[in-house]
Scaffold this motif. Structure first.
Motif, PDB file in Angstrom:
ATOM      1  N   PRO A 179       0.805  -1.230   0.000  1.00  0.00           N
ATOM      2  CA  PRO A 179       0.000   0.000   0.000  1.00  0.00           C
ATOM      3  C   PRO A 179       0.836   1.277   0.000  1.00  0.00           C
ATOM      4  CG  PRO A 179      -0.084  -1.026   2.145  1.00  0.00           C
ATOM      5  CD  PRO A 179       0.611  -1.988   1.211  1.00  0.00           C
ATOM      6  N   SER A 180       1.939   1.307   0.719  1.00  0.00           N
ATOM      7  CA  SER A 180       2.715   2.546   0.761  1.00  0.00           C
ATOM      8  C   SER A 180       3.334   2.853  -0.600  1.00  0.00           C
ATOM      9  CB  SER A 180       3.792   2.471   1.837  1.00  0.00           C
ATOM     10  OG  SER A 180       4.713   1.445   1.551  1.00  0.00           O
ATOM     11  N   THR A 181       3.714   1.841  -1.353  1.00  0.00           N
ATOM     12  CA  THR A 181       4.267   2.055  -2.691  1.00  0.00           C
ATOM     13  C   THR A 181       3.208   2.643  -3.617  1.00  0.00           C
ATOM     14  OG1 THR A 181       5.752   0.186  -2.391  1.00  0.00           O
ATOM     15  CG2 THR A 181       5.413   0.944  -4.629  1.00  0.00           C
ATOM     16  N   VAL A 182       2.002   2.113  -3.543  1.00  0.00           N
ATOM     17  CA  VAL A 182       0.907   2.602  -4.376  1.00  0.00           C
ATOM     18  C   VAL A 182       0.605   4.058  -4.032  1.00  0.00           C
ATOM     19  CG1 VAL A 182      -1.548   2.327  -4.930  1.00  0.00           C
ATOM     20  CG2 VAL A 182      -0.077   0.320  -4.718  1.00  0.00           C
ATOM     21  N   VAL A 183       0.552   4.371  -2.752  1.00  0.00           N
ATOM     22  CA  VAL A 183       0.279   5.745  -2.307  1.00  0.00           C
ATOM     23  C   VAL A 183       1.418   6.671  -2.702  1.00  0.00           C
ATOM     24  CG1 VAL A 183      -0.054   7.210  -0.282  1.00  0.00           C
ATOM     25  CG2 VAL A 183      -1.255   5.023  -0.447  1.00  0.00           C
ATOM     26  N   ASP A 184       2.651   6.245  -2.489  1.00  0.00           N
ATOM     27  CA  ASP A 184       3.802   7.076  -2.867  1.00  0.00           C
ATOM     28  C   ASP A 184       3.805   7.355  -4.366  1.00  0.00           C
ATOM     29  OD1 ASP A 184       4.655   7.142  -0.247  1.00  0.00           O
ATOM     30  OD2 ASP A 184       6.197   5.592  -0.523  1.00  0.00           O
ATOM     31  N   ASP A 185       3.534   6.336  -5.166  1.00  0.00           N
ATOM     32  CA  ASP A 185       3.492   6.513  -6.614  1.00  0.00           C
ATOM     33  C   ASP A 185       2.402   7.514  -7.011  1.00  0.00           C
ATOM     34  OD1 ASP A 185       5.572   4.761  -6.951  1.00  0.00           O
ATOM     35  OD2 ASP A 185       4.330   3.111  -7.712  1.00  0.00           O
ATOM     36  N   ALA A 186       1.211   7.371  -6.422  1.00  0.00           N
ATOM     37  CA  ALA A 186       0.112   8.279  -6.740  1.00  0.00           C
ATOM     38  C   ALA A 186       0.466   9.711  -6.349  1.00  0.00           C
ATOM     39  CB  ALA A 186      -1.169   7.837  -6.030  1.00  0.00           C
ATOM     40  N   ALA A 187       1.088   9.892  -5.194  1.00  0.00           N
ATOM     41  CA  ALA A 187       1.486  11.226  -4.746  1.00  0.00           C
ATOM     42  C   ALA A 187       2.525  11.841  -5.675  1.00  0.00           C
ATOM     43  CB  ALA A 187       2.023  11.157  -3.324  1.00  0.00           C
ATOM     44  N   ASN A 188       3.289  11.008  -6.361  1.00  0.00           N
ATOM     45  CA  ASN A 188       4.307  11.483  -7.293  1.00  0.00           C
ATOM     46  C   ASN A 188       3.810  11.527  -8.739  1.00  0.00           C
ATOM     47  OD1 ASN A 188       6.463  11.959  -5.455  1.00  0.00           O
ATOM     48  ND2 ASN A 188       6.690   9.740  -5.253  1.00  0.00           N
ATOM     49  N   GLY A 189       2.486  11.467  -8.917  1.00  0.00           N
ATOM     50  CA  GLY A 189       1.914  11.613 -10.251  1.00  0.00           C
ATOM     51  C   GLY A 189       1.846  10.353 -11.073  1.00  0.00           C
ATOM     52  N   MET A 190       2.010   9.187 -10.435  1.00  0.00           N
ATOM     53  CA  MET A 190       1.934   7.918 -11.161  1.00  0.00           C
ATOM     54  C   MET A 190       0.778   7.087 -10.608  1.00  0.00           C
ATOM     55  SD  MET A 190       5.983   6.997 -11.533  1.00  0.00           S
ATOM     56  CE  MET A 190       6.168   6.773  -9.764  1.00  0.00           C
ATOM     57  N   PRO A 191      -0.430   7.238 -11.179  1.00  0.00           N
ATOM     58  CA  PRO A 191      -1.571   6.470 -10.682  1.00  0.00           C
ATOM     59  C   PRO A 191      -1.410   4.982 -10.924  1.00  0.00           C
ATOM     60  CG  PRO A 191      -2.171   7.766 -12.608  1.00  0.00           C
ATOM     61  CD  PRO A 191      -0.753   8.102 -12.284  1.00  0.00           C
TER      62      PRO A 191
ATOM     63  N   GLY B 101     -10.224  -9.787 -10.386  1.00  0.00           N
ATOM     64  CA  GLY B 101     -10.592 -10.809 -11.368  1.00  0.00           C
ATOM     65  C   GLY B 101     -10.099 -10.469 -12.763  1.00  0.00           C
ATOM     66  N   GLY B 102      -9.007  -9.740 -12.856  1.00  0.00           N
ATOM     67  CA  GLY B 102      -8.449  -9.373 -14.146  1.00  0.00           C
ATOM     68  C   GLY B 102      -9.075  -8.151 -14.789  1.00  0.00           C
ATOM     69  N   GLU B 103     -10.110  -7.592 -14.166  1.00  0.00           N
ATOM     70  CA  GLU B 103     -10.789  -6.420 -14.713  1.00  0.00           C
ATOM     71  C   GLU B 103     -10.452  -5.183 -13.895  1.00  0.00           C
ATOM     72  OE1 GLU B 103     -12.704  -6.315 -17.492  1.00  0.00           O
ATOM     73  OE2 GLU B 103     -12.093  -8.397 -17.768  1.00  0.00           O
ATOM     74  N   PRO B 104     -10.132  -4.047 -14.538  1.00  0.00           N
ATOM     75  CA  PRO B 104      -9.845  -2.814 -13.802  1.00  0.00           C
ATOM     76  C   PRO B 104     -11.028  -2.433 -12.913  1.00  0.00           C
ATOM     77  CG  PRO B 104      -9.385  -2.540 -16.150  1.00  0.00           C
ATOM     78  CD  PRO B 104     -10.074  -3.857 -15.983  1.00  0.00           C
ATOM     79  N   GLU B 105     -10.756  -2.132 -11.661  1.00  0.00           N
ATOM     80  CA  GLU B 105     -11.814  -1.836 -10.696  1.00  0.00           C
ATOM     81  C   GLU B 105     -11.677  -0.428 -10.114  1.00  0.00           C
ATOM     82  OE1 GLU B 105     -15.207  -3.239  -8.582  1.00  0.00           O
ATOM     83  OE2 GLU B 105     -14.061  -4.323 -10.063  1.00  0.00           O
ATOM     84  N   VAL B 106     -10.430  -0.025  -9.804  1.00  0.00           N
ATOM     85  CA  VAL B 106     -10.192   1.240  -9.107  1.00  0.00           C
ATOM     86  C   VAL B 106      -8.905   1.851  -9.638  1.00  0.00           C
ATOM     87  CG1 VAL B 106      -9.678   2.257  -6.844  1.00  0.00           C
ATOM     88  CG2 VAL B 106     -11.283   0.367  -6.998  1.00  0.00           C
ATOM     89  N   VAL B 107      -8.858   3.192  -9.671  1.00  0.00           N
ATOM     90  CA  VAL B 107      -7.620   3.897  -9.988  1.00  0.00           C
ATOM     91  C   VAL B 107      -7.224   4.694  -8.759  1.00  0.00           C
ATOM     92  CG1 VAL B 107      -6.508   5.625 -11.455  1.00  0.00           C
ATOM     93  CG2 VAL B 107      -8.189   4.067 -12.425  1.00  0.00           C
ATOM     94  N   VAL B 108      -5.982   4.550  -8.329  1.00  0.00           N
ATOM     95  CA  VAL B 108      -5.471   5.289  -7.179  1.00  0.00           C
ATOM     96  C   VAL B 108      -4.706   6.495  -7.727  1.00  0.00           C
ATOM     97  CG1 VAL B 108      -4.030   5.213  -5.115  1.00  0.00           C
ATOM     98  CG2 VAL B 108      -5.271   3.164  -5.839  1.00  0.00           C
ATOM     99  N   VAL B 109      -5.205   7.695  -7.407  1.00  0.00           N
ATOM    100  CA  VAL B 109      -4.556   8.937  -7.830  1.00  0.00           C
ATOM    101  C   VAL B 109      -4.306   9.796  -6.601  1.00  0.00           C
ATOM    102  CG1 VAL B 109      -5.586   8.953 -10.140  1.00  0.00           C
ATOM    103  CG2 VAL B 109      -6.735  10.124  -8.274  1.00  0.00           C
ATOM    104  N   SER B 110      -3.458  10.790  -6.739  1.00  0.00           N
ATOM    105  CA  SER B 110      -3.192  11.696  -5.625  1.00  0.00           C
ATOM    106  C   SER B 110      -4.435  12.526  -5.327  1.00  0.00           C
ATOM    107  CB  SER B 110      -2.028  12.627  -5.958  1.00  0.00           C
ATOM    108  OG  SER B 110      -2.409  13.534  -6.968  1.00  0.00           O
ATOM    109  N   PHE B 111      -4.488  13.072  -4.124  1.00  0.00           N
ATOM    110  CA  PHE B 111      -5.616  13.914  -3.748  1.00  0.00           C
ATOM    111  C   PHE B 111      -5.664  15.155  -4.634  1.00  0.00           C
ATOM    112  CE2 PHE B 111      -7.706  17.209  -1.214  1.00  0.00           C
ATOM    113  CZ  PHE B 111      -8.916  16.579  -1.000  1.00  0.00           C
ATOM    114  N   ALA B 112      -4.514  15.717  -4.949  1.00  0.00           N
ATOM    115  CA  ALA B 112      -4.468  16.909  -5.803  1.00  0.00           C
ATOM    116  C   ALA B 112      -5.050  16.603  -7.183  1.00  0.00           C
ATOM    117  CB  ALA B 112      -3.037  17.418  -5.926  1.00  0.00           C
ATOM    118  N   GLU B 113      -4.726  15.437  -7.734  1.00  0.00           N
ATOM    119  CA  GLU B 113      -5.260  15.048  -9.038  1.00  0.00           C
ATOM    120  C   GLU B 113      -6.760  14.810  -8.956  1.00  0.00           C
ATOM    121  OE1 GLU B 113      -5.080  13.961 -13.186  1.00  0.00           O
ATOM    122  OE2 GLU B 113      -3.973  15.268 -11.841  1.00  0.00           O
ATOM    123  N   TRP B 114      -7.221  14.190  -7.879  1.00  0.00           N
ATOM    124  CA  TRP B 114      -8.658  13.967  -7.695  1.00  0.00           C
ATOM    125  C   TRP B 114      -9.391  15.300  -7.607  1.00  0.00           C
ATOM    126  CZ3 TRP B 114     -11.901  15.361  -3.690  1.00  0.00           C
ATOM    127  CH2 TRP B 114     -13.204  14.873  -3.792  1.00  0.00           C
TER     128      TRP B 114
END
Length: 80
Positions: free
Chosen positions: A13-25, A31-44
């Motif tokens: 989780p920290s890697t995903v959050v760090d990446d999103a905070a650095n502009g990499m969602p 089940g192989g299907e995209p469900e959620v995109v994690v983006v930074s709060f600023a991007e949201w």
């Protein structure tokens, strides 16, 4: 943008959050299907405040007569 399986997302989780905070969602897939995109709060915030097309037109400063008259003829047929 990388895709992460839901089962693997809880292990990093920290890697995903760090990446999103650095502009990499990241995409979280279930089940192989995209469900959620994690983006930074600023991007949201940026994405959630995009005005509607109607509001953009109203704010454009267009005056009457700036646009051509609407074609009020019936719909065209496809001609198949």
């Amino acid at each position: 943008m990388r895709t992460i399986r839901l089962g693997d997302a809880d292990a990093i989780p920290s890697t995903v959050v760090d990446d999103a905070a650095n502009g990499m969602p990241s995409i979280i897939a279930r089940g192989g299907e995209p469900e959620v995109v994690v983006v930074s709060f600023a991007e949201w915030e940026r994405l959630s405040t995009v005005p509607s097309f109607g509001r953009l037109l109203m704010a454009s400063g267009l005056e009457e007569g700036d646009l051509p008259e609407r074609n009020r003829k019936g719909l065209r047929t496809a001609g198949f």
